[in-house]
Design a protein around this motif. Structure first.
Motif: not given
Length: 365
Positions: A20-43
């Motif tokens: 499950a952790g591997g699936i979540v990690t690969l999913t995060l890598r595929q949608v990194g273009w979205l996750v990274a800006p969201v996390m930057l804005a949140l921080v």
């Protein structure tokens, strides 16, 4: 009547968790273009949310405090990007002026390599690829791409505005969450607090390191010493890798403006200064501030950098703190994970000294 169901083997549970952790990690890598800006804005919003709270305590109207909050968030983001862009621009502008020095340096290097037995054709083909006039072109292109990226980051700016608005009403939501899920609310509150502590400690040591580097470069008469000091301070937010980014421009200018001995001196001095402040002293305070060990910090840098790219390396500690707040802190059965990834010094402080057998325990009834 006894329960005839067989318990699930622990090995199977571990394998399922890893899968499950591997699936979540690969999913995060595929949608990194979205996750990274969201996390930057949140921080950024978490970092400057106390500004809004302070303005509200001073009875500043809600709309004015919100505007000031958004302006502070955008101002800091633009200032960081401007320092990096200015560093690249100035480096691209002054490098062509060292072309003659570079030619002499390459000629001396070719003579020494020839004396060591290397062929002239091989030396000429290797050193002939280095041309400062051609190097300034890619640097200028990188600056233009960076400027274009910032100019077209409508999504990030919009996200910052919406998160800023949401942050102003986070208080009542956290109160309700604390009533329904007290451990989860405490974990999220700890994530916000530890993120601010991490950024504050990093900013303080970045300022100290940048000042020390600036004084060093001024003493050595390296061009644009103040700018490289600012770059080192900003790059301090990138664990471990930021030191290399801040070192390259002054070391290159030391090599071209003086000789290889001056470059080696700059490298050694940078290593000593940054090792003292960022590798020895800073982790000592960060471990107490956020409760994450130095080993976990290094692993998180590599992991989040691989998953989300360069922005993931910058946000490695906040991302790790968020994962800890979601997966570890709310679960009382996950105390073992806190013992493994937490700061060693914090654990030492939490452990009470043992009492001797001849002295009564004052806490005993």
């Amino acid at each position: 009547m006894t329960d005839s169901r067989r318990p699930i083997p622990r090995a199977l549970i571990i394998l399922l968790a890893v899968a499950a952790g591997g699936i979540v990690t690969l999913t995060l890598r595929q949608v990194g273009w979205l996750v990274a800006p969201v996390m930057l804005a949140l921080v950024l919003v978490i970092l400057f949310q106390p500004v809004h709270a302070w303005l509200r305590r001073k009875r500043v109207p809600e709309i004015l405090s919100l505007i000031a909050f958004v302006l502070v968030v955008f101002g800091v983001l633009i200032a960081v990007v401007a320092i990096i862009a200015l560093s690249l621009t100035r480096l691209a502008a002054i490098l062509p002026g060292y072309a003659a020095n570079a030619d002499q340096l390459f000629a001396r290097t070719a003579e020494r390599l020839s004396g060591l037995g290397f062929g002239r054709d091989e030396i000429r083909s290797t050193l002939g690829n280095f041309d400062l006039r051609r190097l300034s072109g890619p640097l200028a292109t990188l600056v233009s791409r960076l400027s274009s990226l910032i100019a077209t980051s409508v999504f990030l700016f919009s996200l910052l505005i919406f998160l800023s608005v949401e942050a102003t009403s986070a208080g009542p939501r956290l109160v309700e969450l604390a009533r329904l899920k007290p451990r989860t609310a405490a974990a999220l509150h700890g994530f916000a607090r530890n993120t601010r502590r991490f950024l504050a400690v990093t900013a303080i040591f970045g300022l100290i390191t940048g000042t020390a580097n600036t004084l060093l470069l001024v003493w050595l008469d390296i061009p644009l010493a103040l700018l490289w000091g600012l770059l080192a301070a900003v790059c301090n937010f990138i664990p471990y890798v930021g030191f290399v980014i801040g070192l390259v421009p002054p070391a290159l200018l030391a090599l071209l403006g003086g000789d290889w001995r001056l470059m080696i001196f700059v490298v050694i001095a940078y290593v000593l200064l940054n090792s003292l402040f960022t590798s020895l002293i800073q982790p000592y305070f960060i471990g107490d501030a956020v409760g994450v060990s130095v080993t976990v910090t290094l692993i998180s840098l590599v992991f989040w950098g691989w998953v989300l790219g360069p922005l993931g390396a910058i946000l490695a500690i906040p991302l790790t703190l968020l994962a800890k707040a979601v997966l570890v802190d709310p679960d009382p059965n996950a105390a073992w994970a806190e013992a493994l990834i937490g700061s060693t010094r914090r654990h030492r402080k939490d452990v009470a000294p043992p009492t001797t057998g001849s002295e009564p325990d004052p806490a005993a009834p």
